[in-house]
Design an enzyme around this catalytic site. Sequence first.
Site, PDB file in Angstrom:
ATOM      1  CD  GLU A   1      -1.061   0.540   3.718  1.00 22.50           C
ATOM      2  OE1 GLU A   1      -1.507   1.783   3.665  1.00 22.50           O
ATOM      3  OE2 GLU A   1      -1.407  -0.345   4.513  1.00 22.50           O
TER       4      GLU A   1
ATOM      5  CE  LYS B   1      -6.049   6.751   5.692  1.00 24.71           C
ATOM      6  NZ  LYS B   1      -5.745   6.902   6.984  1.00 24.71           N
TER       7      LYS B   1
ATOM      8  CB  VAL C   1      -6.101  -2.151   3.795  1.00 26.20           C
ATOM      9  CG1 VAL C   1      -6.394  -3.486   3.582  1.00 26.20           C
ATOM     10  CG2 VAL C   1      -4.630  -2.077   4.821  1.00 26.20           C
TER      11      VAL C   1
ATOM     12  CG  ASP D   1     -15.562   4.594  12.869  1.00 23.82           C
ATOM     13  OD1 ASP D   1     -15.332   4.237  11.592  1.00 23.82           O
ATOM     14  OD2 ASP D   1     -14.927   5.326  13.261  1.00 23.82           O
TER      15      ASP D   1
ATOM     16  CB  SER E   1     -12.020  -0.411   8.620  1.00 25.78           C
ATOM     17  OG  SER E   1     -10.876  -0.344   7.589  1.00 25.78           O
TER      18      SER E   1
ATOM     19  CG  ASP F   1      -8.828  -1.640   5.697  1.00 25.97           C
ATOM     20  OD1 ASP F   1      -9.046  -0.975   4.668  1.00 25.97           O
ATOM     21  OD2 ASP F   1      -8.111  -1.425   6.496  1.00 25.97           O
TER      22      ASP F   1
ATOM     23  CE  LYS G   1      -3.841   1.370  10.599  1.00 26.66           C
ATOM     24  NZ  LYS G   1      -4.398   0.498   9.502  1.00 26.66           N
TER      25      LYS G   1
END
Length: 208
Positions: free
Chosen positions: A25, A87, A107, A139, A141, A143, A160
Site C-alpha cells: 500500500e 487518502k 488496504v 464505525d 473499516s 478493509d 491496529k
Amino acid sequence: MSPSMIISKEVSDALARGLPVVALESTIISHGMPYPQNLQTAMEVEQVVRSAGAVPATIAILSGIPHIGLTPSQLEHLARKGTAVTKVSRRDLPWVIARELDGSATVSATSLLAHRAGIRVFVTGGIGGVHRGGESSMDISADLTELARTPILVVCAGVKSVLDIPRTLEALETYGVAVAAYGTDEFPAFFSRHSGCRAPSRVDSAEQ
C-alpha cells in the site's frame, strides 16, 4: 484516452513469467510518517520484498491513473507531497480517478487494484477494523468488507491496536474471511504479538 491502469514493466514481466509479486500500500508513504523517513521506509520495504525473491508492487493513483508498481521518482513524489495526497479507500477511487488526482491507496483500495492486476499476495502493517464503540457508531473499516469480497491473501500484523479486536474478529467471521495466525495461537495487535484474543486458526509454514 488514458489507460485504466498502468502496470510497471518489472511487475508486468514478473506476472507474465509466473514470478512472485507482492502488493504494497502507499498510504504509509503519504500519511504514515514525515519526509524523508517515509521515502526511506518505502524503499526499505521494497528491498525486503526483493531480498525474499519477490517483486514489490507499491500501488497508488497518480494523476487519476492507478499505478501498479512505482518508480523511485514516483515514490519520492508521493513522499514529498505527504498528506496533500488524497487518502483513497475503495469508495474514493471513482472520484479521485475522475478528478485526475494523486491518491495513496489504503488496504481496501490496494486489495482491489492488486487483484485486478493479477496479484495474489498483499503485505501491509495493520488493517482497519471495528472501532471501539463501533456497535453504536457503526464505525467499521472498509478493509473488512474488502477482505470479504476480494480474493487476495493479506499478510499483516493483525488490526491496529487502538481498535476493538474482539469485535473485529467477530465481524471477520460474519463476513466469512479466513483468518490464520503464523506460528502462534494468538491474534496479534499490530505492534504487539499479544492481544489476548485467540486466532481462529494457525499455520506454521508457507506450504500450509
